[in-house]
Design an enzyme around this catalytic site. Structure first.
Site, mmCIF file in Angstrom:
data_model
loop_
_atom_site.group_PDB
_atom_site.id
_atom_site.type_symbol
_atom_site.label_atom_id
_atom_site.label_comp_id
_atom_site.label_asym_id
_atom_site.label_seq_id
_atom_site.Cartn_x
_atom_site.Cartn_y
_atom_site.Cartn_z
ATOM 1 N N ASP A 505 0.675 -1.152 0.016
ATOM 2 C CA ASP A 505 -0.303 -0.067 0.046
ATOM 3 C C ASP A 505 0.739 1.356 -0.088
ATOM 4 O O ASP A 505 2.015 1.381 0.704
ATOM 5 C CB ASP A 505 -0.740 0.067 1.428
ATOM 6 C CG ASP A 505 -1.865 1.206 1.463
ATOM 7 O OD1 ASP A 505 -2.684 1.323 0.549
ATOM 8 O OD2 ASP A 505 -1.511 1.722 2.368
ATOM 9 N N HIS A 508 4.948 4.375 -3.276
ATOM 10 C CA HIS A 508 6.004 5.186 -3.679
ATOM 11 C C HIS A 508 6.114 6.302 -2.637
ATOM 12 O O HIS A 508 7.238 6.973 -2.643
ATOM 13 C CB HIS A 508 5.611 5.834 -5.208
ATOM 14 C CG HIS A 508 4.789 7.146 -4.765
ATOM 15 N ND1 HIS A 508 3.513 7.182 -4.808
ATOM 16 C CD2 HIS A 508 4.881 8.494 -4.852
ATOM 17 C CE1 HIS A 508 2.955 8.079 -4.590
ATOM 18 N NE2 HIS A 508 3.895 9.055 -4.772
ATOM 19 N N ASP A 617 -9.756 0.723 -4.823
ATOM 20 C CA ASP A 617 -9.723 1.979 -4.180
ATOM 21 C C ASP A 617 -9.998 3.392 -5.224
ATOM 22 O O ASP A 617 -9.466 4.391 -4.871
ATOM 23 C CB ASP A 617 -8.266 2.342 -3.299
ATOM 24 C CG ASP A 617 -7.339 2.062 -4.209
ATOM 25 O OD1 ASP A 617 -7.354 1.631 -5.580
ATOM 26 O OD2 ASP A 617 -6.024 2.024 -3.893
#
Length: 1464
Positions: A505, A508, A617
């Protein structure tokens, strides 16, 4: 299982590339050409952080990909630290693809490779307790999925977000694990249940790992403030907190929604409210000059370029400005040392004056820059808040919150157990208070927020904030936050025990070192862990860095975000195209296989994707796509070659977003689900995806056939059958529209594999407790139908016409079989051409009759060489241009470039796909010369004529690559140029140098070499370089030929060719010289050089050592005397030995003449005095001498031609008097002839030296002694080098040039040892470049290293390239320098090696780094003539020059003879 060959290259970009290989394969580390022969220090760290041992074989290192993840290879060159630019450390990563299994044994079934994964995401909280999971997950199984992705199974925080975890070490109570033993027992129960599900269903399980944050209600974290970001450990967040607090304060001033609907008014009110915060920022940003003067100054000695470019100190202050956020005011800082250095560079050295300027600059900064910087921040904050409010409360596509129900904006900071009034009393500069202020986590697509100490994103409100989660701080190492590291490692390992893979999750925004270490821990638990990441940096290079560091298997990419069919096609092309159709075969020849396993060259690839039609999401796809497009997106996804996935609810046509925070209802299980929706279609599409992967349809082509229709073609690389997946996308609400499309393609048989379409709009009846979708949607699925409703097939011979009638959103998959002719051609290709033994054996038989001149024609021949012989020139590829050579090497160079990136869109590939013209050209060329290979290839290509068009590039490449290899094997039999020892260390590079002998020596019709009465025309001649010196009078230069002859011909054993050139030029002797330029068969030569005859004498001496009969070869002279014209049929016959005697006799007597036909018609630039030639011998020193300031008699022969600059007719480098290399060659020749006389071979023992009217007889031995006695005394310079000339009237004696190295090699006995050692040291330091030797020492007033013949300026020294030999770096000189260094290392008189062999070997290997790189990259496959200073490319340089390669070949011969075979 196979071997992957990874080529190490000193390319910084290689670390950003993705190299993937299957787990279980071997990786063999090879070297790019410039690294071959250089000792490398290589280390490799495996996925769990352990350094692994190598199995080394020659210059290769091998390791096994035993488990999944990143294998980080780090290497550097092992050279002395004093060697410049050699200390760089390079990194390349190999990603081992996991095979998901329940066992470390990859043969255990069931197992799943990455491209077989079809995953469906579930919110764990919507799956119910674990007893309900089988019922829920069987819906996924029946929909075709083989993998379930679950959001975290941990206890959730107060917000109920699936990603805000109250505790990472506590499982959710909603799972109802019913254990009484606490967390560890809960883990065991869940593990047993997942194992049971896996055994029953065969499904694999993934889960999210959340490393960046924890719920605001987590109590454990409060005891470890170092583990979360707060104002104490990250003071640069203080401005962000002040702004956040001020915004919250402002929100309390608003009474109703009317105060936010007028955004303009709202903006003004907020701006006014933030004025006080702006002032605080301004005070913080200001610089206290007094503090700066009292601070420690840096010892900066130099400034970087960006500061040097500044024109004023005010700009430097702005650039240097930094902020100490721990201060409440005057936190600005500048480096006073840099400021003082900047002023000193501008000759302001007085300290008081410097102080005055610095104070003034800081005052201006405080008055203008600091306020502006603060205002800029506040302006961005205001804009961000207004945008956020607009989205939250006003926008139609936003959540449309009601004013008062939720905060105005989400808070960036949280403080537990404290009211807002009390919050204002906190002292943010006090440690305890500052630690209470916790930073919330968030998300951004641009700047990474993994390191909060460097980001301004919080201050500028650029974060999509998650107010329910606290951002965790790992620091730089475990020591910074030991509790958090242990906590997260425990959590990560526990999840690795439970699940087959992770989804990271917010990847980056995860610090790289954190991800690396936690995944290493996980892989120790589960070696074949699959890792998929939510990775959106917006930069593929950055993505690749994260992927390589963490070892990410796949990146999530979502189709439903695409806004058009073009974007969909681009996404499939970029991420769903593992290999393009017709990809080249990168397997190596069988003799290069490793451990008897097939070896493949690794090529870089795009990041591997998990392509999803929708992620969990993101909003519902119906928000942006009509209903039919839902099926179309799934069809596109399943046609791609990568991992695929979807979100639970997508296939059930849930018409709303299943929100990760707000959704609490449960998914339906198989017992509750009555509506199929598109699940049957998805099952059939996933089945197709698996079938394509299992059956080897590994090549992909994506085509947007029409505005709405996208066709994904999956090709089988061996059988060339193909599957067309045709998708009719739908970007409008017009459901009834159908589209027609026709496809014409070769083929014989068609099987319809799948048709599916969707009709109707359906209805929606929401359920309070269950998540339900649309009802009444009709989805038709037909697998392997006997007749098709969507496509009609027409056949004509072996061509097909497919006529499609497509409804919106439909998907049709068709298997097309190649025709019989194509199958026959493919069978021939696969069973014969690709059979490395049979095909190679027959090629060897065909090539066994080829001689070296045939091979020159087959492999090389530039455009001019072809045209001179009446051929049509080289092949011209439309859209690319002409090849360098008409022969195979011209094609192979382009093919290598294409194959490196598998670029099937290259012009060469397009041309081959359109027709067999390249093959026909090559065949006809050879047939026209009656070369048997042409007739053999005609039969081969005739049998391959019917292969499918898209395979022609790889078929053509396979054939001509095999032919090229056979030619190399034939060259090996004709030129036994290396011993086995040499092959081990330098074989590839020396082989390339030897091939330039083939390249330069050919039969060209208009060469200037005279033909004897007994020779056939055309004769073999040596080109000075290609393509500049390929034909006519420019092809054969006396000087170039005999500088090159020892390397290209003697060293390669081509003694007969060497003999013919020696005798051919001997025929032209006149005035005691041989010409530099020939024309009309030697009938109009130019005798304008003094050195060619001495290079010729040197070549004769070296050839005599291998072919003693050369001295007695008959020479049919063209000139009976200096004054007679060319004899029609020469009656004047002598021997080569007679010619040498005449050369010495004529020089001793003195040579003086005016060039025949002198004037502008001969040379338009030379002044009249320049046509007067002279040469002779100094009777005191014995040195050969000659020339004048008006002409150039040696290789440095540039004469000016610019009227504007005033250099027309002026020689740049006359080198008159006694040039050092000519003296050495004169000495070598005289001494050799004296030796020959003493052993009864020579016929002359003395010469008569004439000076004016006086003469004296001198024996050859006396002459030799005169030279030796005078040489070092006359040529040595006290500056530490040998002078270039002695006795020059042009004043160039003291020039520091590389010509002294020629003399060191030719006659080393002339040099005093200590002088020679010092000179070589200075030569290496001042003249040695990357590829060549500088022709003049930098620092000389005439030094001009940038050569440009087009320079039309007024600079005398450079106009029209007058500086040709005044600084540019010539490559051929490097060979003599290396030989001189080799002689220094090996002291001949003591027969010992100075230094270890390994050190010396590395010295030479390092120097030749760029030569290896050039010969590999140069389209002409050779070494260039010269470079500009610093090794820069010189546009006017001839790309492959004979002497550049030849002199290095001479070096390698000595290197083998005197170094490798000498005792240590």
């Amino acid at each position: 299982m196979g071997v992957q060959i990874l080529e190490l290259s000193p390319d910084p970009q290689q670390s950003k590339k993705i190299f993937r290989a299957p787990t279980g394969d071997f990786v063999c580390l090879d070297r790019s050409p410039e690294l071959r022969g250089i000792l490398l220090d290589i280390t490799c760290v495996n996925p769990v952080g352990e350094q692994i041992p190598f199995k080394c074989e020659k210059e290769k290192a091998m390791f096994t990909l035993k488990s999944a993840g990143p294998y980080k290879v780090t290497w550097k060159m092992c050279v002395k630290p004093s060697d410049k630019n050699r200390n760089s450390v390079y990194v390349v990563t190999v990603l081992a693809d996991p095979v998901m299994t329940n066992s470390t044994d990859l043969t255990t079934l069931p197992s799943l490779k990455v491209d077989q994964i079809a995953a469906q995401s579930h919110l764990t909280k919507c799956c119910g307790d674990i007893e309900n999971w089988e019922d829920v997950f069987r819906v996924s199984l029946e929909s075709g999925y083989n993998t379930v992705h679950l959001t975290p199974v941990q206890e959730l925080g107060i917000s109920r977000s699936s990603y805000s975890l109250n505790s990472h070490l506590k499982l959710s109570s909603s799972l109802k694990l019913n254990s009484s033993g606490g967390y560890e027992e809960d883990l065991k129960v869940l593990s047993d249940h997942l194992q049971d599900l896996h055994q029953k269903t065969g499904m694999f399980f993934l889960t999210d790992v959340v490393w960046n944050h924890v719920s605001v209600c987590n109590r454990d974290i409060l005891e470890h403030p170092e583990s979360y970001y707060n104002l104490h450990n990250t003071p640069n967040l203080i401005p962000a907190y002040l702004i956040d607090r001020s915004i919250r304060e402002f929100s309390f001033t608003l009474s109703d929604s009317s105060e936010i609907t007028n955004l303009h008014s709202f903006y003004k009110r907020l701006s006014n409210h933030l004025v006080e915060t702006s002032r605080k920022l301004e005070q913080l940003y200001k610089i206290d000059a007094g503090k700066m003067f009292n601070s420690k100054e840096s010892t900066t000695d130099s400034l970087n370029d960006s500061i040097l470019k500044r024109s004023h100190i005010d700009d430097v202050v702005k650039q240097l400005w930094q902020v100490d956020y721990s201060q409440s005011e005057y936190g600005g800082r500048v480096d006073m040392g840099v400021l003082r250095t900047f002023l000193s560079n501008r000759e302001i050295t007085s300290i008081p004056e410097q102080n005055s300027q610095i104070v003034t600059a800081i005052s201006l900064f405080n008055e203008f820059v600091a306020p502006a910087a603060a205002q800029e921040v506040i302006s961005k904050v205001t804009t961000a808040v207004v945008g956020d409010v607009k989205y939250r409360f006003i926008d139609e596509n936003g959540p449309k919150h009601q004013f008062g129900d939720v905060p105005l904006v989400e808070r960036y900071f949280q403080i537990s157990d404290i009211s807002f009034d009390k919050e204002k009393e906190l002292d943010i500069y006090d440690r305890l208070d500052a630690e209470r202020i916790k930073t919330c986590n968030g998300w951004t697509t641009g700047e990474s927020i993994s390191d909060m100490s460097k980001t301004m994103a919080y201050t500028k409100r650029e974060i999509v904030i998650w107010g329910d989660s606290i951002k965790l701080r790992f620091g730089n190492s475990r020591q910074d936050a030991p509790w958090l590291w242990n906590y997260m490692e425990k959590y990560t390992c526990d999840m690795a025990k439970l699940f087959h893979g992770f989804r990271i999750d917010n990847c980056h925004n995860t610090a790289l070192h954190v991800g690396e270490e936690l995944l290493r821990a996980a892989r120790r638990v589960r070696p074949n862990l699959y890792v998929v990441a939510e990775l959106f940096t917006g930069c593929e290079d950055k993505d690749c860095e994260i992927i390589n560091r963490m070892g990410i298997s796949s990146c999530v990419r979502e189709l439903s975000k695409s806004g058009s069919p073009r974007q969909l096609a681009d996404l499939i092309h970029h991420y769903g195209e593992s290999k393009p159709c017709g990809s080249f075969i990168n397997n190596l020849p069988s003799d290069q296989a490793v451990n008897s396993l097939p070896a493949l060259r690794m090529a870089s690839s795009h990041p591997h994707a998990m392509l999803m039609d929708q992620t969990h999401d993101n909003p519902c796809p119906f928000d942006e796509h009509p209903l039919p497009n839902v099926l179309a997106l799934s069809g596109l996804m399943c046609a791609a070659k990568c991992s695929i996935g979807s979100n639970r609810g997508y296939d059930e046509l849930i018409p709303h977003h299943i929100h990760v925070v707000q959704e609490e209802r449960q998914y339906q299980g198989v017992r509750q689900s009555h509506e199929d929706a598109i699940k049957p279609a998805k099952r059939a599409l996933i089945k197709l995806h698996q079938w394509l992967e299992d059956n080897g349809y590994s090549e992909t082509f994506v085509d947007q056939a029409t505005e709405d229709v996208v066709i994904v073609t999956r090709h089988h690389p061996v059988t060339c059958s193909k599957v067309l997946v045709v998708i009719a996308t739908c970007w409008s609400d017009t459901f009834t529209k159908t589209s027609e499309h026709t496809v014409n393609l070769p083929g014989d048989k068609v099987d319809v594999l799948l048709e599916t379409e969707i009709r109707g709009k359906g209805s929606f009846n929401p359920h309070k407790e269950l998540i339900t979708g649309l009802c009444g949607v009709e989805v038709n699925v037909r697998e392997n139908p006997e007749s098709s409703n969507m496509v009609k097939v027409s056949r004509s011979e072996e061509k097909l016409e497919l006529s499609f009638v497509l409804s919106p959103g439909c998907v049709v998959a068709i298997l097309v079989h190649p025709g019989k002719l194509a199958q026959h051609a493919l069978n021939y290709f696969n069973s014969y051409v690709l059979d490395k033994h049979t095909f190679a054996m027959e090629l060897d038989i065909v090539c066994s009759s080829l001689d070296l001149y045939d091979l020159n024609y087959i492999l090389y021949r530039c455009d001019e060489e072809e045209r001179v012989d009446g051929c049509g020139g080289v092949y011209d590829i439309p859209g690319y241009g002409k090849l360098t050579y008409a022969g195979l090497v011209g094609f192979l160079h382009v093919l290598e470039e294409v194959k490196r990136e598998n670029n099937m869109g290259h012009a060469l590939c397009r041309n081959l796909c359109d027709g067999w013209w390249q093959a026909e050209y090559s065949v006809n060329r050879l047939k026209n010369k009656d070369i048997n290979l042409g007739f053999f290839l005609e039969k081969v290509f005739s049998s391959l004529q019917a292969v499918p068009n898209h395979t022609r590039p790889r078929v053509f490449d396979a054939v001509i690559s095999s032919v090229y290899s056979a030619c190399l094997r034939q060259i090996d039999t004709l030129i036994p140029w290396l011993s086995n020892t040499e092959r081990e260390t330098n074989s590839w590079f020396v082989e390339q140098l030897v091939l330039t002998s083939i390249q330069m020596m050919g039969k060209v019709g208009d060469t200037g070499i005279p033909v004897s009465p007994y020779e056939k025309d055309p004769v073999v001649s040596m080109a000075a370089g290609l393509p500049h010196f390929s034909h006519g009078f420019m092809r054969c230069w006396g000087r170039d030929t005999f500088i090159s002859l020892p390397g290209l011909l003697i060293a390669t054993g081509r003694l007969e060719d060497a003999r013919d050139l020696v005798v051919g030029f001997a025929r032209t002797l006149r005035y005691g010289l041989i010409p530099n330029l020939l024309s009309e068969r030697g009938h109009k030569p130019r005798y304008n050089c003094r050195d060619a005859v001495w290079w010729w004498c040197r070549s004769v001496k070296l050839l005599y050592d291998h072919l003693p009969s050369i001295l007695h070869e008959s020479v049919y002279r063209l000139y009976n005397t200096d004054d007679t014209p060319v004899a029609a049929k020469s009656s004047f016959v002598c021997t080569v030995l007679d010619i040498i005697n005449e050369v010495l006799r004529r020089h001793a007597a003195g040579i003086q003449f005016r060039e025949e036909n002198a004037g502008r018609q001969l040379d338009e630039h030379l002044l009249d005095a320049g046509f007067n030639m002279c040469a002779g011998v100094n009777h005191v020193t014995g040195f050969v001498r000659g020339g004048s300031k008006h002409n150039c008699g040696t290789w440095m022969d540039k004469v000016g031609s610019s009227l504007r600059a005033g250099n027309k007719g002026i020689p740049a480098t006359p080198r008159d008097g006694s040039a050092i290399e000519l003296v050495a060659m004169g000495y070598q020749t005289v001494s050799w002839l004296a030796d020959l006389f003493e052993i009864g071979v020579g016929t002359t023992s003395e010469v008569t030296m004439t000076t004016g009217t006086s003469t004296r007889v001198v024996t050859l031995r006396e002459w030799s002694k005169m030279i030796k006695d005078s040489f070092d005394e006359m040529f040595w310079s006290t500056s530490g080098y040998y002078k270039d000339t002695v006795g020059s009237e042009s004043g160039c004696d003291e020039k520091f040039r590389p010509n002294q190295t020629f003399a060191m090699v030719i006659a080393p006995e002339l040099f005093e040892e200590s002088h020679l050692t010092l000179a070589l040291r200075n030569i290496g330091a001042k003249l040695a470049g990357l590829l060549g030797m500088s022709t003049l020492c930098p620092g000389d007033e005439d030094y001009e290293p940038q050569y440009d013949t087009s320079d039309n300026g007024s600079n005398f020294r450079t106009a029209h390239g007058l500086n040709y030999h005044q600084g540019p770096e010539w490559v051929w000189c490097m060979g003599f320098y290396l030989r001189a260094k080799l002689s220094e290392f090996i002291k001949q008189d003591r027969e010992e090696v100075v230094g270890s062999k390994e050190e010396i070997d590395q010295f030479f290997a390092t120097i030749l780094t760029f030569h290896r790189a050039m010969i590999a990259a140069e389209p002409y496959r050779g070494l260039t003539e010269l470079t500009n200073g610093g090794g820069q490319h010189c546009p006017g340089s001839c790309p492959t020059q004979a002497w550049s390669s030849a002199c290095l070949l001479e070096f390698f011969v000595e290197y083998q003879r005197d170094f490798l075979q000498s005792p240590q």
